[in-house]
Design a protein around this motif. Structure first.
Motif, PDB file in Angstrom:
ATOM      1  N   ALA A  49       3.336 -15.582   5.754  1.00 56.80           N
ATOM      2  CA  ALA A  49       3.224 -14.493   6.748  1.00 56.80           C
ATOM      3  C   ALA A  49       4.543 -13.700   6.674  1.00 56.80           C
ATOM      4  O   ALA A  49       4.320 -12.478   7.204  1.00 56.80           O
ATOM      5  N   PHE A  50       5.768 -13.996   6.087  1.00 54.02           N
ATOM      6  CA  PHE A  50       6.839 -12.988   5.873  1.00 54.02           C
ATOM      7  C   PHE A  50       6.250 -12.055   4.941  1.00 54.02           C
ATOM      8  O   PHE A  50       6.293 -10.784   5.187  1.00 54.02           O
ATOM      9  N   PHE A  51       5.482 -12.304   3.726  1.00 57.00           N
ATOM     10  CA  PHE A  51       4.950 -11.245   2.731  1.00 57.00           C
ATOM     11  C   PHE A  51       3.894 -10.392   3.540  1.00 57.00           C
ATOM     12  O   PHE A  51       3.937  -9.082   3.365  1.00 57.00           O
ATOM     13  N   ALA A  52       3.190 -10.829   4.309  1.00 60.51           N
ATOM     14  CA  ALA A  52       2.102  -9.867   5.125  1.00 60.51           C
ATOM     15  C   ALA A  52       2.846  -8.770   5.969  1.00 60.51           C
ATOM     16  O   ALA A  52       2.379  -8.027   6.012  1.00 60.51           O
ATOM     17  N   ASP A  53       3.718  -9.699   6.740  1.00 54.91           N
ATOM     18  CA  ASP A  53       4.432  -8.689   7.581  1.00 54.91           C
ATOM     19  C   ASP A  53       5.316  -7.734   6.909  1.00 54.91           C
ATOM     20  O   ASP A  53       5.387  -6.584   7.555  1.00 54.91           O
ATOM     21  N   PHE A  54       5.902  -8.085   5.943  1.00 54.22           N
ATOM     22  CA  PHE A  54       6.761  -7.329   5.265  1.00 54.22           C
ATOM     23  C   PHE A  54       6.113  -5.909   4.708  1.00 54.22           C
ATOM     24  O   PHE A  54       6.473  -4.917   4.813  1.00 54.22           O
ATOM     25  N   ALA A  55       4.784  -6.532   3.980  1.00 48.74           N
ATOM     26  CA  ALA A  55       4.047  -5.424   3.229  1.00 48.74           C
ATOM     27  C   ALA A  55       3.661  -4.238   4.488  1.00 48.74           C
ATOM     28  O   ALA A  55       3.998  -3.166   4.113  1.00 48.74           O
ATOM     29  N   LYS A  56       3.238  -4.672   5.691  1.00 50.68           N
ATOM     30  CA  LYS A  56       2.946  -3.608   6.665  1.00 50.68           C
ATOM     31  C   LYS A  56       4.211  -2.785   7.034  1.00 50.68           C
ATOM     32  O   LYS A  56       3.925  -1.455   6.972  1.00 50.68           O
ATOM     33  N   ALA A  57       5.042  -3.392   7.114  1.00 49.39           N
ATOM     34  CA  ALA A  57       6.501  -2.851   7.895  1.00 49.39           C
ATOM     35  C   ALA A  57       7.051  -1.864   6.827  1.00 49.39           C
ATOM     36  O   ALA A  57       7.597  -0.577   7.153  1.00 49.39           O
ATOM     37  N   PHE A  58       7.007  -2.357   5.277  1.00 48.36           N
ATOM     38  CA  PHE A  58       7.689  -1.388   4.445  1.00 48.36           C
ATOM     39  C   PHE A  58       6.835  -0.144   4.155  1.00 48.36           C
ATOM     40  O   PHE A  58       7.172   0.845   3.849  1.00 48.36           O
ATOM     41  N   THR A  59       5.566  -0.322   4.053  1.00 52.72           N
ATOM     42  CA  THR A  59       4.585   0.848   3.955  1.00 52.72           C
ATOM     43  C   THR A  59       4.889   1.744   5.224  1.00 52.72           C
ATOM     44  O   THR A  59       5.225   2.941   5.029  1.00 52.72           O
ATOM     45  N   LYS A  60       4.836   1.374   6.274  1.00 45.68           N
ATOM     46  CA  LYS A  60       5.320   2.201   7.565  1.00 45.68           C
ATOM     47  C   LYS A  60       6.611   2.772   7.352  1.00 45.68           C
ATOM     48  O   LYS A  60       6.829   3.993   7.500  1.00 45.68           O
ATOM     49  N   LEU A  61       7.678   1.985   6.975  1.00 44.32           N
ATOM     50  CA  LEU A  61       8.944   2.592   6.537  1.00 44.32           C
ATOM     51  C   LEU A  61       8.912   3.783   5.504  1.00 44.32           C
ATOM     52  O   LEU A  61       9.556   4.980   6.001  1.00 44.32           O
ATOM     53  N   ARG A 105       0.779  -1.197   0.214  1.00 44.95           N
ATOM     54  CA  ARG A 105      -0.033  -0.086   0.108  1.00 44.95           C
ATOM     55  C   ARG A 105       0.878   1.160   0.182  1.00 44.95           C
ATOM     56  O   ARG A 105       1.646   1.283   0.940  1.00 44.95           O
ATOM     57  N   TRP A 106       0.647   2.214  -0.865  1.00 43.01           N
ATOM     58  CA  TRP A 106       1.294   3.581  -1.220  1.00 43.01           C
ATOM     59  C   TRP A 106       0.503   4.552  -1.255  1.00 43.01           C
ATOM     60  O   TRP A 106      -0.497   4.566  -1.916  1.00 43.01           O
ATOM     61  N   ARG A 107       0.968   5.668  -0.627  1.00 40.62           N
ATOM     62  CA  ARG A 107       0.347   6.976  -0.577  1.00 40.62           C
ATOM     63  C   ARG A 107       1.129   8.108  -1.385  1.00 40.62           C
ATOM     64  O   ARG A 107       2.720   8.003  -1.021  1.00 40.62           O
ATOM     65  N   PRO A 108       0.598   8.914  -2.264  1.00 39.61           N
ATOM     66  CA  PRO A 108       1.499  10.138  -2.754  1.00 39.61           C
ATOM     67  C   PRO A 108       1.295  11.102  -1.904  1.00 39.61           C
ATOM     68  O   PRO A 108       0.271  11.441  -0.989  1.00 39.61           O
ATOM     69  N   GLY A 109       2.026  12.201  -2.003  1.00 40.71           N
ATOM     70  CA  GLY A 109       2.089  13.649  -1.220  1.00 40.71           C
ATOM     71  C   GLY A 109       3.137  13.916  -0.575  1.00 40.71           C
ATOM     72  O   GLY A 109       3.223  15.196  -0.013  1.00 40.71           O
TER      73      GLY A 109
END
Ligand code: ZEM
Length: 289
Positions: free
Chosen positions: A257-269, A123-127
């Protein structure tokens, strides 16, 4: 070499960019048979990470807002060696799409690379708003030092606001790409498929016997069996530190499990410290194929 189109800095400029088209154009820049293992994807992921991972939650400084990574002195910090290659590869898209900010372009490139190399949807947001001049560059030393151990890794990532589970998930990005002796001083890929996003960082880390590499370069590990794959001292903490290892074992056994947790942490980063406009939509891009 950087576009100074003032439109790109207007606060609502981000609304005029078509991010689906930019996604496609970044995806078209990934493959190049003359570069590394045939893909710019890994170095795009590293650019997105280093543009973002300078965040300090106490002072609310650093992060991808402002895109300070493109200015000296930050561009010249040792940890950022080689990232000019990624920025130059993306520069024609900044010319083609002047309304995207550099902060959005660099983070979106990381998203495109993860997805197109077979990873999870991010998930990614612009701005993000670019600084026009070299102000607010972060001090050197905010990114992790590969030669150090778990105390250092924790203090760097806790400063950004991550916990042990998120840190471990993020470290799984070392399935991608390689170390370059002319950039970091270290050498080699982490596994046999450096252009595929997999959970192989964890499977290799836990299943191989790692021995010190015999060479004149900085201390690092190679796998005993083939001698072809590597681990940094800082990678090894995800095997040796009990708290980190707990998550490494989960991710080695369960790619979903890795993909799900990576996706959340990468968006947060990628969002650390960013003041998003209230009406910025969240994108979940479809991969090209
Ligand atoms: Zn990396 N990383 N990284 N990393 N990294 C390198 C390469 C890549 C550390 C580190 O010192 C290094 C995260 C965390 C940490 C990627 C993504 C992410 C290299 C080699 C080093 C030395 C650079 C070179 O020589 O080209 C340390 C100590 C980390 C924390 C403990 C996180 C988090 C990442 C993303 C989420 C990627 C994709 C590469 C491969 C780049 C390439 O050009 O192939």
């Amino acid at each position: 070499f950087y576009s100074s189109d003032s439109a790109s800095n207007a606060s609502s400029s981000w609304k005029k960019a078509n991010y689906h088209n930019i996604y496609k154009d970044i995806a078209d820049l990934l493959e190049d048979e003359d570069y590394d293992d045939g893909s710019y994807g890994p170095v795009f992921v590293r650019l997105a990470w280093h543009a973002s991972g300078t965040f300090d939650k106490k002072t609310k400084t650093g992060g991808s807002d402002g895109a300070t990574i493109r200015f000296a002195p930050e561009s010249g910090h040792g940890a950022n060696a080689g990232l000019d290659v990624a920025r130059e590869r993306l520069e024609p898209l900044k010319k083609k799409y002047p309304h995207i900010s550099y902060g959005d372009l660099y983070t979106l490139a990381g998203v495109v690379a993860v997805q197109e190399l077979g990873g999870p949807t991010i998930r990614w947001r612009p701005g993000r708003q670019d600084n026009k001049v070299a102000v607010d560059c972060t001090p050197d030393g905010r990114l992790p030092d590969a030669a150090q151990g778990s105390d250092h890794v924790r203090s760097i990532f806790y400063r950004m606001g991550f916990n042990d589970q998120e840190i471990t998930a993020l470290a799984g990005a070392h399935a991608l790409g390689r170390c370059h002796s002319n950039r970091s001083g270290f050498e080699g890929p982490w596994n046999a498929s450096p252009t595929a996003f997999t959970n192989f960082f964890f499977t290799e880390l836990l299943n191989n016997t790692w021995v010190p590499k015999k060479w004149n370069g900085p201390f690092q590990y190679v796998d005993k069996e083939s001698g072809q794959f590597m681990m940094l001292p800082a990678d090894m903490v995800f095997r040796t530190d009990p708290q980190f290892r707990k998550y490494s074992e989960i991710y080695a056994a369960d790619q979903d499990a890795f993909f799900a947790d990576f996706a959340k942490a990468f968006t947060k980063l990628l969002e650390l410290g960013v003041q998003f406009p209230e009406d910025a939509p969240v994108y979940e891009f479809k991969t090209l194929e």
